[in-house]
Enzyme design. Sequence first.
Site, PDB file in Angstrom:
ATOM      1  CB  CYS A   1      -0.946   0.098   1.188  1.00 20.39           C
ATOM      2  SG  CYS A   1      -2.077  -1.279   1.276  1.00 20.39           S
TER       3      CYS A   1
ATOM      4  NE  ARG B   1       4.664   1.920  -0.010  1.00 18.06           N
ATOM      5  CZ  ARG B   1       5.714   1.741   0.776  1.00 18.06           C
ATOM      6  NH1 ARG B   1       6.921   1.998   0.317  1.00 18.06           N
ATOM      7  NH2 ARG B   1       5.580   1.323   1.998  1.00 18.06           N
TER       8      ARG B   1
ATOM      9  CD1 TRP C   1       0.052  -6.383  -2.969  1.00 20.41           C
ATOM     10  CD2 TRP C   1      -0.335  -7.008  -0.852  1.00 20.41           C
ATOM     11  NE1 TRP C   1       0.391  -7.704  -2.848  1.00 20.41           N
ATOM     12  CE2 TRP C   1       0.162  -8.125  -1.565  1.00 20.41           C
ATOM     13  CE3 TRP C   1      -0.656  -7.162   0.503  1.00 20.41           C
ATOM     14  CZ2 TRP C   1       0.345  -9.362  -0.970  1.00 20.41           C
ATOM     15  CZ3 TRP C   1      -0.464  -8.405   1.087  1.00 20.41           C
ATOM     16  CH2 TRP C   1       0.033  -9.483   0.349  1.00 20.41           C
TER      17      TRP C   1
ATOM     18  CG  ASN D   1       1.448   0.780   4.234  1.00 20.86           C
ATOM     19  OD1 ASN D   1       1.169  -0.387   4.031  1.00 20.86           O
ATOM     20  ND2 ASN D   1       2.701   1.205   4.255  1.00 20.86           N
ATOM     21  N   GLY D   2      -0.829  -0.888   6.381  1.00 22.88           N
ATOM     22  CA  GLY D   2      -0.480  -1.714   7.536  1.00 22.88           C
ATOM     23  C   GLY D   2      -1.600  -2.679   7.857  1.00 22.88           C
TER      24      GLY D   2
ATOM     25  CD  GLU E   1      17.744 -12.640  -7.221  1.00 24.31           C
ATOM     26  OE1 GLU E   1      17.260 -13.183  -6.221  1.00 24.31           O
ATOM     27  OE2 GLU E   1      17.335 -11.558  -7.680  1.00 24.31           O
TER      28      GLU E   1
ATOM     29  CE  LYS F   1      14.451 -10.925  -9.569  1.00 27.55           C
ATOM     30  NZ  LYS F   1      14.958 -10.243  -8.443  1.00 27.55           N
TER      31      LYS F   1
ATOM     32  CD  GLU G   1      10.084 -10.880  -8.057  1.00 24.20           C
ATOM     33  OE1 GLU G   1      11.256 -11.130  -8.431  1.00 24.20           O
ATOM     34  OE2 GLU G   1       9.851 -10.058  -7.171  1.00 24.20           O
TER      35      GLU G   1
ATOM     36  CG  HIS H   1      20.305 -37.017  -3.776  1.00 21.90           C
ATOM     37  ND1 HIS H   1      20.696 -38.272  -3.377  1.00 21.90           N
ATOM     38  CD2 HIS H   1      21.440 -36.313  -3.997  1.00 21.90           C
ATOM     39  CE1 HIS H   1      22.022 -38.328  -3.325  1.00 21.90           C
ATOM     40  NE2 HIS H   1      22.496 -37.140  -3.710  1.00 21.90           N
TER      41      HIS H   1
ATOM     42  CE  LYS I   1      11.664  -2.511  -5.389  1.00 16.91           C
ATOM     43  NZ  LYS I   1      12.436  -3.530  -6.116  1.00 16.91           N
TER      44      LYS I   1
HETATM   45  O1  M6R Z   1      13.002  -4.602   0.460  1.00 15.98           O
HETATM   46  P1  M6R Z   1      13.605  -5.958   0.723  1.00 15.98           P
HETATM   47  O2  M6R Z   1      14.908  -6.135   0.045  1.00 15.98           O
HETATM   48  O3  M6R Z   1      13.680  -6.274   2.175  1.00 15.98           O
HETATM   49  O4  M6R Z   1      12.603  -6.975   0.058  1.00 15.98           O
HETATM   50  C1  M6R Z   1      12.795  -8.355   0.199  1.00 15.98           C
HETATM   51  C2  M6R Z   1      12.000  -9.128  -0.805  1.00 15.98           C
HETATM   52  O5  M6R Z   1      10.632  -8.832  -0.659  1.00 15.98           O
HETATM   53  C3  M6R Z   1      12.419  -8.788  -2.233  1.00 15.98           C
HETATM   54  O6  M6R Z   1      13.765  -9.057  -2.449  1.00 15.98           O
HETATM   55  C4  M6R Z   1      11.587  -9.619  -3.241  1.00 15.98           C
HETATM   56  O7  M6R Z   1      11.898 -10.956  -3.124  1.00 15.98           O
HETATM   57  C5  M6R Z   1      11.850  -9.087  -4.635  1.00 15.98           C
HETATM   58  N1  M6R Z   1      10.614  -8.728  -5.236  1.00 15.98           N
HETATM   59  C6  M6R Z   1      12.539 -10.050  -5.521  1.00 15.98           C
HETATM   60  O8  M6R Z   1      12.728  -9.528  -6.791  1.00 15.98           O
END
Ligand code: M6R
Length: 603
Positions: free
Chosen positions: A2, A27, A74, A100-101, A477, A481, A484, A500, A598
């Site tokens: 949010c 957000r 969100w 927000n929260g 990673e 990526k 996501e 395994h 984000k």
């Molecule tokens: O703001 P942060 O780095 O603490 O966020 C952590 C994760 O939410 C963030 O890295 C998330 O996994 C990304 N969207 C990955 O691309």
Amino acid sequence: MCGIIGYIGNENAVPIILEGLKKLEYRGYDSAGIAVMNKDGFAVAKQKGRLSALEAFIESHPLTGFAGIGHTRWATHGEPSDINSHPHLGSRNKIAIVHNGIIENYRQLKERLEQRGITFVSQTDSEVIAQLAEYYYNGDIMDTVIRVVNALEGSYALGIMSLDEPDKLIAVKKDNPLIIGVSEKGNFIASDVPAVLAHTNQVFYLNDKEIAVVTGDSVQFYNTDREPLQKTLETVTWSADSAEKGGYEHFMLKEIMEQPQILQDTINSALSGGDNKLIIDSLDINRFNKIVITACGSAYNAGMVAKYVFEPLCRLPVEVELASEFRYKDAIIDQNTLVILVSQSGETADTIAAMREAKRKGAVTLSIVNVVGSTIARETDYTLYTLAGPEIAVATTKAFSAQLVLLYILAVRFAAKRGRISPPKEKQLLAAIASLPGKVATLLKQTDSIQKYASTCVGYKSIFFIGRNIDYAIAMEGSLKLKEISYIHSEAYAGGELKHGTISLVEEDTLVVAISCCERLYDKINSNVEQVISRGAKVLFIGNCIKATPNEKLAIIELPEANELFSPSLSVIVLQLFSYYVAANKGLDIDKPRNLAKSVTVE
Ligand code: M6R
């Protein structure tokens, strides 16, 4: 999660708030809304869906006002819908709020208010704040806000307007970020700096339970005992352009392309002078017998890479923990443990909780953070900043890369301080790190082959990523990526683990992305590649020590030569571009993938 923005001043608040919401849409993007005050009372517009839906609605139902609050959501409590969108108003339409929260005791508060005849219209936890504020309101909004804050349990960043006191906006927060922007044409409240950068770089960072009373030409701060507080106005160094797409189709591609400069700036800050260098130089690593790195998502993956750099160089045990697990595991840490928190936003709820748990147990905390003034940056004992500028795409790229180089530099400097490497070796390793921006720039000039290969991958239901040692860490990673932003199922495995269990999933034309930058382990990963090819898989082999020859089952992307320890900074570039181009070929909303936000400020 949010985004909230508020404006009060001498211009029409509506376009200013809509522009601010655009900068905050990363957000949350389930719905958006705005409420402004004008001579007729509150004018409110709310729409389910992207901000563009709200803009279109306002285009056909214009509204104006001299002060207002806006929100991009969100969803946590209640489905994304017009009615559940913020702002929420009390039932007498006297007070409007954006939140927000998560309000943890909203059910109890709601029940109490309902017993007093108040009717709720939404399924959200947030509406209780508006209803409670209206219920408490006695002609003094400050007093009301203090009573509301004292009644709420949970986390909140709030923007509040009262029709009876139309000359002010009130802002207050707990465990979610809020800044106050100050400008000639009026003042702002916002979840994050990019929302106000077009108007000002002068901001106050609000601390928990500090109340800001914002008028068109003044900002005053109070604690919940109504005592005035003095706060320092800070100058933000991010430029307004840095939060724009700059001609790229997506922020993600722009942010990938910015990496050489960001790496250079971050390396300079840690090696050539600046606050990062001062902090690294001052850290007494010899007092620690263990390092714990804790973070979420990609930041956790940066920690996984770092483990493979710290342990061989420093000969110090490094544990890497998901912050969401660490916070509940009763970790074995004490004052001899260095706990490193990695976070782009500095506001991730789980990472904040992990940080507080580490501090409670007496550990020394060091954060690697991108957002200046964020909660994690403010609360850890030491903070190193990644100089990545605002990262808007939900999928992190440039901040991740900047985290990696800071972690490498820490590892090398710690190893030297512990007497584990000689001065010439330290110099050689730091030179290898310093050479990374140039190598990344070279890679970014050769995106065609990655783009072409990715265009053939849109039809896969599942893609596996494998590597050994540090290549396995960066494979994690690559996998995150891809899933996501492309919505393709994906898993990362240590190559040796395939047999395994996982290899049973490999069939004709499964795609396996294999990474090979550890020359000493090339034969091992190559035999994994052969094993999957002989079971029908296709392989994309990415590395700088590959001896195989491409064929119809095997495509190869060559990376520049690099020290094995720092090679993830090169392989990740190809992995980012691969994911980006797969998602682009699928025509997906790359910067705002479904269900994600984000900054994950709720648990
Ligand atoms: O703001 P942060 O780095 O603490 O966020 C952590 C994760 O939410 C963030 O890295 C998330 O996994 C990304 N969207 C990955 O691309």
